[in-house]
Design an enzyme around this catalytic site. Sequence first.
Site, PDB file in Angstrom:
ATOM      1  N   HIS A  34       0.818  -1.216   0.000  1.00 37.68           N
ATOM      2  CA  HIS A  34       0.000   0.000   0.000  1.00 37.68           C
ATOM      3  C   HIS A  34       0.853   1.267   0.000  1.00 37.68           C
ATOM      4  O   HIS A  34       0.451   2.299   0.531  1.00 37.68           O
ATOM      5  CB  HIS A  34      -0.989  -0.001   1.186  1.00 37.68           C
ATOM      6  CG  HIS A  34      -2.045  -1.052   1.013  1.00 37.68           C
ATOM      7  ND1 HIS A  34      -3.140  -0.865   0.203  1.00 37.68           N
ATOM      8  CD2 HIS A  34      -2.132  -2.321   1.482  1.00 37.68           C
ATOM      9  CE1 HIS A  34      -3.880  -1.969   0.209  1.00 37.68           C
ATOM     10  NE2 HIS A  34      -3.281  -2.874   0.969  1.00 37.68           N
ATOM     11  N   ASP A 170       1.948  -3.749  -9.584  1.00 35.26           N
ATOM     12  CA  ASP A 170       1.712  -5.059 -10.194  1.00 35.26           C
ATOM     13  C   ASP A 170       2.065  -5.050 -11.682  1.00 35.26           C
ATOM     14  O   ASP A 170       2.774  -5.924 -12.183  1.00 35.26           O
ATOM     15  CB  ASP A 170       0.246  -5.469 -10.017  1.00 35.26           C
ATOM     16  CG  ASP A 170      -0.191  -5.437  -8.565  1.00 35.26           C
ATOM     17  OD1 ASP A 170       0.701  -5.378  -7.693  1.00 35.26           O
ATOM     18  OD2 ASP A 170      -1.394  -5.462  -8.306  1.00 35.26           O
TER      19      ASP A 170
END
Length: 404
Positions: A34, A170
């Site tokens: 995060h 990602d």
Amino acid sequence: MPADNFCKTNASEAPRRSGVECVAPARVNLLGEHTDYSGGLVLPMAIPFFTHATIRQRDDGLYSFDSELFPETLSVDRADRSAARGEWSDYPVGVLRELQSLGKEPPPFDLHLSGNVPLSAGLSSSASVEVASAMAMLAIAREALTIEDLAVLCRRAENDYVGSPCGIMDQFVIVAARAGHALLLDTRTLAYEDLPMKKGGLGETQIVICNSMVKHSVATGEYGIRRRESEQGQAVLVNRFGIRDLGDATLEQLEAVRPQISAAAFRRCRHIITENARVRAAKDAMNAGDPVAFGKLMLGSHISQRDDFQCSCDETDFLVETATALPGCFGARLTGGGFGGCTVNLVRRGDAEAFRSALKAAYQQKFHRTAETYLCEAADGAWRCNAEMLGAVAGSPAAPAGAQ
Ligand code: GLA
């Protein structure tokens, strides 16, 4: 073969009719959770689960999308600009939209997807689909993008078309990863470096992923709430101290704005600030080949996710707590977006088999649920197959050695 082999491919090599196959891995994040939507640092690696995208030109002006994993297929007209449908095809359609808006529109095609990335497990099945699809579409459009532009395009497809508020980690690692290495990425500048996974004492370790089988999703609810809370804290810090984002913030600065922000924003920001520090320390631990130091950072990250970011759940807390008490485990943590999904464990190689069995047995006993474990080596980023490579891909492992 790393992704830049694709990105630098001469676009004129793209065969017009015979079809192109592109393959993208999944990823596991070792540290830096995060932190990728507020200018922070992340340390993921690609793992050998794959999405295969096969694309062929067609003559009737339609784009068609099908997947071995889902029953719905979709055909849309070239002029179609409809909104996301809430189906798996939103991911490749979003990529197509981005290419169209860049002026790199592929000719009409059939896109066929298959693969073995566990879905909703926090291992980036979405980004894997986006990257494999984007590379296939670029190939038949006879276009190329840099690593950075390809990752950013895929992320935009997910943010703007699918409507999922993910960061850049990602897509970036799935494009840029190098086998045997983790990828340290500065998500503000997109500067990155490969850090060897097997230096010194790390050479005796094994990454073991444990899938709690509690489904996780970035597109819904809690992820977006956590993100907004951290952005509220960030806005106050930026305003008060003139910093660029949370990537620059210190705990002292956060303490100074405590009265102006909510208790939730304070905790989310504290997680992000301490997590960035853990990634910096992890780089030193990797360079020193020190699994003990690395494992402590993993555990620190888990505790911070559990208590400050509050994105863990009973199942993943149990898996981490159980793992860290098992012989040979240097560290464990929740990985990915959270609220379920997987844990990642750093385990002495010789203990890995006993570790996975003991962890699964304890989990079964406690939750009456069967966890899956995957022993993973760091894989290469996405690649485009040429004729010679198709054989190699067909023969490559369908899943990481010994998924159980
Ligand atoms: C998901 C998102 C990433 C990142 C992680 C949490 O995987 O797709 O961009 O925010 O969660 O680190």
